[in-house]
Each structure stands twice: as C-alpha cells, then as structure tokens.
Design an enzyme around this catalytic site. Sequence first.
Site, mmCIF file in Angstrom:
data_model
loop_
_atom_site.group_PDB
_atom_site.id
_atom_site.type_symbol
_atom_site.label_atom_id
_atom_site.label_comp_id
_atom_site.label_asym_id
_atom_site.label_seq_id
_atom_site.Cartn_x
_atom_site.Cartn_y
_atom_site.Cartn_z
ATOM 1 N N ASP A 152 -6.164 -36.921 -72.076
ATOM 2 C CA ASP A 152 -7.485 -36.367 -72.307
ATOM 3 C C ASP A 152 -8.427 -37.080 -71.358
ATOM 4 O O ASP A 152 -8.391 -38.311 -71.250
ATOM 5 C CB ASP A 152 -7.905 -36.649 -73.755
ATOM 6 N N GLU B 70 -11.367 -27.730 -71.869
ATOM 7 C CA GLU B 70 -11.910 -27.277 -73.151
ATOM 8 C C GLU B 70 -13.209 -26.526 -72.888
ATOM 9 O O GLU B 70 -14.219 -27.123 -72.544
ATOM 10 C CB GLU B 70 -12.193 -28.471 -74.070
ATOM 11 N N ASP C 208 -12.361 -32.600 -71.326
ATOM 12 C CA ASP C 208 -13.278 -32.446 -72.458
ATOM 13 C C ASP C 208 -14.549 -31.700 -72.031
ATOM 14 O O ASP C 208 -15.075 -31.938 -70.940
ATOM 15 C CB ASP C 208 -13.634 -33.866 -72.936
ATOM 16 N N HIS D 46 -7.833 -31.172 -83.256
ATOM 17 C CA HIS D 46 -8.425 -32.286 -84.001
ATOM 18 C C HIS D 46 -9.896 -32.053 -84.344
ATOM 19 O O HIS D 46 -10.539 -32.950 -84.872
ATOM 20 C CB HIS D 46 -8.285 -33.561 -83.156
ATOM 21 N N ASP D 47 -10.438 -30.885 -84.005
ATOM 22 C CA ASP D 47 -11.861 -30.629 -84.227
ATOM 23 C C ASP D 47 -12.133 -29.590 -85.301
ATOM 24 O O ASP D 47 -13.293 -29.268 -85.557
ATOM 25 C CB ASP D 47 -12.497 -30.110 -82.913
HETATM 26 C C1 NOJ Z 1 -14.614 -32.220 -77.677
HETATM 27 C C2 NOJ Z 1 -13.586 -33.062 -78.355
HETATM 28 O O1 NOJ Z 1 -12.464 -32.270 -78.659
HETATM 29 C C3 NOJ Z 1 -14.251 -33.631 -79.583
HETATM 30 O O2 NOJ Z 1 -13.329 -34.274 -80.426
HETATM 31 C C4 NOJ Z 1 -15.340 -34.568 -79.144
HETATM 32 O O3 NOJ Z 1 -16.052 -35.036 -80.266
HETATM 33 C C5 NOJ Z 1 -16.320 -33.876 -78.196
HETATM 34 N N1 NOJ Z 1 -15.676 -33.057 -77.216
HETATM 35 C C6 NOJ Z 1 -17.150 -34.892 -77.466
HETATM 36 O O4 NOJ Z 1 -16.375 -35.586 -76.534
#
Ligand code: NOJ
Length: 515
Positions: A101, A260, A205, A323-324
């Site tokens: 990541d 992402e 990210d 994970h979000d």
């Molecule tokens: C996306 C990530 O997947 C998330 O977990 C994170 O909090 C935010 N970007 C900020 O980096």
Amino acid sequence: MSTPSRPWWKTAVFYQIYPRSFADANGDGIGDLGGIRARLDHLSWLGVDALWLSPVYPSPMADFGYDVAEYCDVDPVFGTLADLDGLVADAHGRGIRVILDWVPNHTSDRHRWFVESRGSRTNRRRNWYYWRDPAPDGGPPNNWMAAFPLGTPAWTFDERTGQYYLHSFLPGQPDLDWSNPEVVAAMHGVLHFWLERGIDGFRVDVVHALGKDPSLPDDPPPWAGIPHTAFHHHPSTHAILRDLRRLVDSYPGDRMLVGEVWSLLERQTVLYYGHGDELHLAFDLPAAVRTPWEAAAWRGYTRRLIAEIEDVGGWPTWVLSNHDTPRHRTRFGSEARARAAAVLLLTLPGAPFLYAGEELGLEDAVIAPQRKLDPGGRDGCRAPIPWSTEPGHGWGDEPWLPLPPAAAERNVETLHADAGSILNLYRRLLAARRASPALRLGPWRPLDTPPGTLGFERASGGDRRVVFVNFAAGEVACSGGNMIIQLTSDGSGEGSPYGGVLAPEQAVVLRPTAA
Ligand code: NOJ
Ligand code: CA
C-alpha cells in the site's frame, strides 16, 4: 515471466491482508509480518496469486498505518525491513507476488517532512504541504471537509506559524502538495526504493486526490459539507499518474499500480486508466462495495463497469469487501448470499480482490463502545482472523480488536477440514479459474436470464463457461442448454448435468458436456 500483452496482474487473484489483523507471530495481540510468513502455506493452498499488504510503515497509527511517518521502513509492531524482505522472498518462492500500500496524498504529521514544514514559514519544506492564511474571519481558508472525523473541516490551525494546513483525512494526515517537484522527486524515490527491493507493485491510496487546483476553491452546493475527497477531481492528477506509470513500467517483471478511486461522482474510475498510460488497474469505489444484493443492481453495475473500462482498453477490478467497509457477508445478510457473491466475484472478467477473512464467511465483529479504536468507525471489518479451534483462535488472550462472531466454527482449521465449507468453495473457485482460459481472460457476454437472476458467458478458444446467479429467495428456472455443473455456491450437484433450475440464492458455473 509473463509477456507485456498478458501481464501477471491480468489473470491474478489478489488477496488483501490487513496486517494488524491477519496473524500474530509474537503474541502481542497485533498481527505482524512473521504471522503472515507463517501462513503462506495456507495462502498457497487457497491458490491466491498476489498479496496486497495494507501499510506496514512506521506510523503513530492515528489511521492505523495510513498515516505514514517513514515510507522506506517497517513499523516495529509489524517487524523489520528484513522481515518484509523475507516475506517477499518466501512469497515469491511460492509464486505469490506482493504489492504494498502506498499513501501518496498525505503523510503523518510526525513525518520529518511535516515536522520541518510546520517549523516556520520559511522552512525549506514549508511548501511541501498546503499552508494557507486564515480566511478574513479567522476561519479555515476554504469550506472543504475532512473524511475523519465526519463533519470536521479539512484544515487545522497551527498556532506557531499562524496558518492553517490542509488534511483531507485526520489532522494527523497533512496533504502533500504534488505540484511541488521536490515532493514528486521524494515520492518517486520511495517507489524506486521498494521496486529495487523486488516489490511487485503498489495499491495507491486515494489516487484521485493527488492533483489539486492551486487556488483551492470552495466546494459548491450541493457538495459543501460532504468530505471533499468523495468528489474531488482535478485534471493535474493525470500527469502525476503518467509519470508514476512510466517509473513503474521502467522496471522488469510487469510491476503494477492499482489505485483506489473513491468517488461519489459517476464514471470517475475509468478516467484513471488514462489511455493505457496511467493506472494498470483501479478500484471502482464506493460502488463495488455498496451495490446491494439485488439482481437488477448487479446486472446494471457489472454491465456499466465492464463497458466503461473496455472502452479505454482497460481491465476492471472486482471487490466485495475491504478494510474500510462492512464485510459483504454482513451487508448481504447470509452465508448463502456471500457464497453466491464469491462465485460472481471470481468469474467476472477482470482482477478480483479478496479481503482476508471473506473466504471464511466472516461477519463484522460487534465492537463495544469502550473498544472502538478507529476514527472512521471501521473496526468491525478489521477483526482478527480466527485461525484455530483453541481458545483465542491464534490470538492469545487479548487481540487488539475483538474476534468476529462464531470464531469457534468460523476459523481456518475447522473450515479447512470441512469439504463443504465456504473456505473450500473459494479454493475450488480459484482452481477452476486458474484452469480455465475462458474464466481468466475470455470476453464476457451478458445473457438474458429471468428476473431475479444474472447470467453471463465467458469463452476463449474452445473453452466456455456459463455463470448464473440467483439473487432470489426461491427456485428459478433458468435454461442453460446442455451443460455440466462444474461448481455451485452451495456445493450441490457438482459434476452432474445441469437441470435448468437454480436453487434459492445459488450461483452456478456450467461447462459444456464435452469439456
Ligand atoms: C483510504 C484507505 O483505504 C483508508 O483506510 C484510509 O483511512 C484513507 N484512505 C486515508 O489514507
Ligand atoms: Ca504481533
């Protein structure tokens, strides 16, 4: 090594590991690199092709690693750089790639770049970040909102120098200014560091947030009040990505970038593929993880995304959980649905990304108020993976977050031994995919199927597969010609002729009788 026309990532099944929650080797209740290394045999058995590790860099962990204090090292909680090198070597030894990541939009406020930057208005790194004077009323320079905590401004005032700094996420995550060539050079240096160590690529990210309008204009209605990154887009991002693509492509071995893209605006994801000169792959978020368990919704979603990405000669990605966001087992409400969704995920054209634990059918953990840790409320989907039947399930007395529900039954040891388990379904699906050119790379043709169902054909050369998914709670007649059931989400009837009826919430993969 694969040829440029068929790079490994086009046919790979990716597996996302959230390192804190995967496996704990040293018994402190927090997952680590040693834990991942010790479980590589399991991942090989499952049949995944590549691992994506959520951040393992030194971090104060305000956002559990997405606040990076040093890009070229490993946080002691996870191990050492040597442990990471060892993990990569062990994974490569099993034919498994490793992508890291990479968090380019922001650093931690403890990163030395930011510590210097905030030191004085004349510091040489002042303009590595976005510092602006207060608005005339003393408030933030514009109306942008941060993603965390929800409802707070994306600016924090720094008493020492009398200016605000921009943070699209937490105050501990100041945004880097990518229009500054020194920032670009430093961050390119980070990529070189990892690529030279043999890393196979990066998950990037919030990739859509990198380029910003230097005047940082207010968000207009109706967007004002919504976290700014949820609809941010600026053309300067594309030049940044083209440079990243050139850098990554300059290394041998099909290194890759998967970005992402998390946007509430439509048709955004496809923009970041450029003309084959930006990202290799992009996540289509939040749509991928918010499409409800309804045939019409999935028909619409799959047809739209595939058409959009095909249009630019790209290759889609498919994600059900990460994970979000709450796990799809929790969102969809039953294991039967989670199983059928897995069949869909692993047979659509594109790169599937599994989130560790979905192969166990894990639900989100229920987190008591006193154990909540994440400022974004995402603890539930980050619960530790239960490995064994013994008390603690591989995590000792006190894992950093509570275990998910039913860990006594839903653990790797138990499900591994049960041929009918969801874990063994994932394994069969991965094997079926690997053995079938049609499922790996074949073009996709949506089929006209009854309401409540979705169907498509994949074909490549003489290889052909038909996939049906029944979203309905009842049986549905769905004719498929003269076919054999290769695989079903509930394990029933595999190897038998297909009788033209789908069981409730069942997905099937059919192959021609002669195959
Ligand atoms: C996306 C990530 O997947 C998330 O977990 C994170 O909090 C935010 N970007 C900020 O980096
Ligand atoms: Ca540990």
